[in-house]
Design a protein around this motif. Structure first.
Motif, PDB file in Angstrom:
ATOM      1  N   ASP A 170       0.828  -1.224   0.000  1.00 43.21           N
ATOM      2  CA  ASP A 170       0.000   0.000   0.000  1.00 43.21           C
ATOM      3  C   ASP A 170       0.852   1.259   0.000  1.00 43.21           C
ATOM      4  N   LYS A 190       5.166  -2.097  -3.129  1.00 41.39           N
ATOM      5  CA  LYS A 190       3.886  -2.251  -3.836  1.00 41.39           C
ATOM      6  C   LYS A 190       3.149  -0.904  -3.802  1.00 41.39           C
ATOM      7  N   ASP A 192       0.211   1.649  -4.026  1.00 40.05           N
ATOM      8  CA  ASP A 192      -1.201   1.574  -3.685  1.00 40.05           C
ATOM      9  C   ASP A 192      -2.089   1.789  -4.912  1.00 40.05           C
ATOM     10  N   ARG A 193      -3.222   1.106  -4.907  1.00 38.41           N
ATOM     11  CA  ARG A 193      -4.180   1.156  -6.019  1.00 38.41           C
ATOM     12  C   ARG A 193      -4.600   2.580  -6.382  1.00 38.41           C
ATOM     13  N   ILE A 196      -2.680   3.908  -9.183  1.00 40.50           N
ATOM     14  CA  ILE A 196      -2.775   3.133 -10.427  1.00 40.50           C
ATOM     15  C   ILE A 196      -4.114   3.375 -11.115  1.00 40.50           C
ATOM     16  N   ASP A 197      -5.134   3.669 -10.334  1.00 44.90           N
ATOM     17  CA  ASP A 197      -6.483   3.888 -10.877  1.00 44.90           C
ATOM     18  C   ASP A 197      -6.480   5.080 -11.836  1.00 44.90           C
ATOM     19  N   GLU A 226      -0.186  -2.297  -7.886  1.00 42.82           N
ATOM     20  CA  GLU A 226      -1.354  -3.011  -7.356  1.00 42.82           C
ATOM     21  C   GLU A 226      -2.646  -2.478  -7.979  1.00 42.82           C
ATOM     22  N   GLY A 227      -3.624  -3.358  -8.108  1.00 48.10           N
ATOM     23  CA  GLY A 227      -4.958  -2.930  -8.514  1.00 48.10           C
ATOM     24  C   GLY A 227      -5.077  -2.530  -9.971  1.00 48.10           C
ATOM     25  N   VAL A 228      -4.316  -3.159 -10.847  1.00 46.38           N
ATOM     26  CA  VAL A 228      -4.427  -2.875 -12.281  1.00 46.38           C
ATOM     27  C   VAL A 228      -5.726  -3.495 -12.796  1.00 46.38           C
ATOM     28  N   GLU A 229      -6.630  -2.660 -13.287  1.00 43.97           N
ATOM     29  CA  GLU A 229      -7.949  -3.154 -13.667  1.00 43.97           C
ATOM     30  C   GLU A 229      -8.274  -2.994 -15.141  1.00 43.97           C
ATOM     31  N   GLU A 233      -4.229   0.770 -18.033  1.00 43.89           N
ATOM     32  CA  GLU A 233      -3.409   0.857 -16.824  1.00 43.89           C
ATOM     33  C   GLU A 233      -2.233  -0.115 -16.900  1.00 43.89           C
ATOM     34  N   GLY A 247      -3.708  -7.360 -10.275  1.00 45.49           N
ATOM     35  CA  GLY A 247      -5.019  -6.725 -10.314  1.00 45.49           C
ATOM     36  C   GLY A 247      -6.047  -7.515 -11.100  1.00 45.49           C
TER      37      GLY A 247
END
Length: 614
Positions: A170, A190, A192-193, A196-197, A226-229, A233, A247
């Motif tokens: 995070d 790492k 945090d999302r 990346i958003d 982290e949190g690649v959606e 991204e 993600g």
């Protein structure tokens, strides 16, 4: 050393009465772990899996944090955490190829403040499961206060002395200070999302991630996004130099174990597309890679001296673990300095030191072999990497690129590119376009599009304002192509003059059209500033056309002809597409939108392109 560190940390655990342990065993029996892959964006290769706690609600808790808080408040945090670690490790060991993978386990750093904390239990759990100690990455969340460098150092000393890896989770979400991370040098950071958003649409987030990548590589750490959606991204994180990604775009966490753990298909496909574009860098780097033999981590230090004596031209040697993964380097100068100290040789030959290489091991930047030369050069500059960079393939040691090899590789790449570049825009020229198209078109894809761009009313503009201003207009368009199309991994080439070529695959038809039209609209708006005020206000200029006749000409614009390539065909060539595009360009130039698209049909038919409404 670990025992002394244990006593150095004060215990401020609440004094509530412990809950009966068997009740916590019931809790642990009810919860489960889901695994989510952590993947290389360069290859699609699975690096490891994060274990994510699930079914905590069935155990009577409102959240994961509530479970750990309750365990802490009742004095059972260490016992509960060890039961959970055992469960996660046993399940991880059942993964196909578990011995070559890494397990990321979320570690509540309050555990080391408990009175019953004992080092060595995790090592035994891993050994019982047939796994090595460096299999596990203990994730320390920045959501807990780790801004105290000494406290973080205590955690790292405890676990690194046992052979474990540390990841800061995070990053950017909580309390941590750069100084604490800098001094403690985690193995992985790492991001945090939040950062990346939407990173592909947010320049500030892009700059933040770029700086974190540079900082992490400076301390020889790797970066996980982290949190690649989304696809965008993913591509942006790869372009910015993130070493690993995680993600929903790649895979959702799953309680069910996967049947194979080698690669994630969607990432491997995108990596294959990218390799065709960057294969020149890959080939050049491989040709200059120093194939320095690596030493195993369990080598007797006395044998290191023999190694350097037999290899006098080698100034440093990489050290790898049992899986061939690099751990760091041993420098010839430092090693010999130790030997030449009083009693140095005697200490080296002491049986207690014969299996201890850690005192000579130094961290070194690590990069994948498919990392671009530009990124490798940036790593050298940012890290002052006097030793060089260790290069890996699918996480395994491949060789070393030192400063001299890097400079030679960059020079050769630049020389090769110069032969194929347009001298004005530095974009790939005709030879590079044909080479790329031959590779891309030979591989069938569900969605493939080729676009030809051609300026409208360029000659009258050039006649009025001169060739230098015409060149500036061409460079403006090149910059616009870079800004709009780079996020979707388009290939862009400069055919010559005011003609450009672009190619993309694996994006939706509507998305491709939207990108092309955005290029056109941005050029329409920005080219106005190239005209004088009077001409801008009039909306036209007077000049001679290609036929030599005086006429009025609208302000410059760009027409676009997009050919949609059938997914099942692998025999279509760039020449075929060029013929189809030439017909479409005439349609586009007469259209109010200056855009036309068509599906390519079999050559030799009555209608080789099936028109699609713009």
């Amino acid at each position: 050393m670990a025992h002394n560190a244990d006593t150095a940390v004060t215990t401020n655990r609440p004094t509530a009465q412990p809950v009966v342990l068997r009740n916590w065993q019931q809790v642990v029996d009810k919860v489960d772990f889901a695994f989510q892959p952590i993947v290389s964006p360069h290859t699609g290769h699975v690096f490891g899996y994060e274990a994510l706690l699930r079914c905590w609600d069935s155990a009577g808790f409102a959240s994961i944090q509530a479970l750990f808080d309750t365990a802490w408040e009742t004095g059972n945090l260490h016992s509960v955490d060890m039961m959970l670690r055992e469960k996660a490790i046993k399940k991880f060991a059942r993964l196909p190829g578990a011995t070559r993978l890494k397990l990321f386990y979320n570690f509540d750093n309050r555990v080391i403040k408990t009175e019953d904390y004992q080092p060595g239990q995790t090592a035994k759990l891993l050994s019982d499961a047939g796994l090595e100690r460096d299999t596990i990455f203990l994730e320390i969340s920045e959501r807990h206060d780790i801004s105290n460098a000494q406290y973080l150092q205590d955690i790292l000393v405890r676990y690194r002395s046992q052979g474990f890896k540390i990841a800061i989770d995070d990053y950017g979400s909580g309390f941590a200070q750069l100084r604490a991370i800098y001094e403690c040098e985690p193995d992985i950071i790492k991001i945090d999302r939040f950062f990346i958003d939407g990173i592909d649409r947010d320049r500030r987030k892009e700059l933040f991630v770029t700086q974190i990548n540079a900082f992490a590589h400076m301390i020889a750490a790797q970066v996980v996004a982290e949190g690649v959606e989304t696809r965008e991204e993913f591509l942006c994180c790869r372009r910015l130099g993130c070493d690993l990604v995680q993600g929903f775009f790649l895979a959702h966490p799953s309680i069910e174990l996967p049947e194979q753990t080698d690669t994630i298909k969607i990432a491997a496909d995108l990596a294959a597309d990218n390799r065709r574009q960057t294969e020149r860098d890959d080939d050049v780097v491989r040709s200059y890679l120093l194939d320095t033999p690596a030493l195993p981590s369990d080598i007797n230090p006395v044998d290191i001296l023999t190694y350097f004596q037999h290899n006098p031209d080698i100034s440093l040697v990489p050290v790898v673990n049992q899986n061939g993964e690099p751990l760091g380097v041993v420098r010839d100068s430092e090693f010999k300095s130790f030997i030449y100290t009083p009693f140095g040789r005697e200490l080296l030959q002491n049986p207690a030191n014969r299996t201890n290489i850690k005192r000579f091991l130094r961290r070194c930047p690590v990069a994948d072999i498919r990392t671009s030369l530009s990124e490798l050069l940036e790593t050298f500059v940012n890290t002052n990497a006097i030793d060089g960079v260790i290069l890996t393939e699918n996480g395994r040691y491949l060789g070393v690129l030192d400063q001299s090899a890097l400079l030679h590789a960059v020079n050769e790449r630049n020389t090769l590119n110069a032969r194929d570049e347009n001298p004005l825009t530095r974009l790939p020229g005709n030879s590079a376009i044909y080479r790329y198209a031959a590779n891309a078109l030979s591989n069938t894809r569900k969605r493939r599009f080729a676009v030809y761009f051609d300026f409208d009313n360029f000659k009258p503009f050039n006649d009025r304002y001169g060739f230098r201003q015409g060149d500036r207009a061409i460079l403006l368009f090149k910059d616009i192509l870079g800004k709009v199309l780079s996020q979707n991994d388009w290939f862009v080439g400069h055919i010559g003059g005011d003609d450009f070529f672009a190619y993309v695959q694996s994006v939706d038809f509507e998305e491709a059209i939207a990108a092309v039209k955005r290029v056109q609209s941005m050029f329409d708006e920005q080219i106005k500033s190239f005209y004088d005020a009077e001409t801008r206000e009039a909306g036209y200029l007077t000049g001679k056309g290609r036929d030599g006749i005086e006429a009025r000409f609208d302000l410059m614009s760009v027409s676009a002809a997009m050919v949609r390539i059938p997914p099942e065909r692998s025999d279509i060539t760039l020449d075929h597409i060029s013929i189809a595009a030439a017909k479409l360009k005439a349609t586009a130039k007469s259209s109010p939108t200056r855009f036309a698209s068509a599906c390519y049909e079999m050559p030799g038919t009555n209608d080789e392109i099936a028109q699609i409404p713009a």
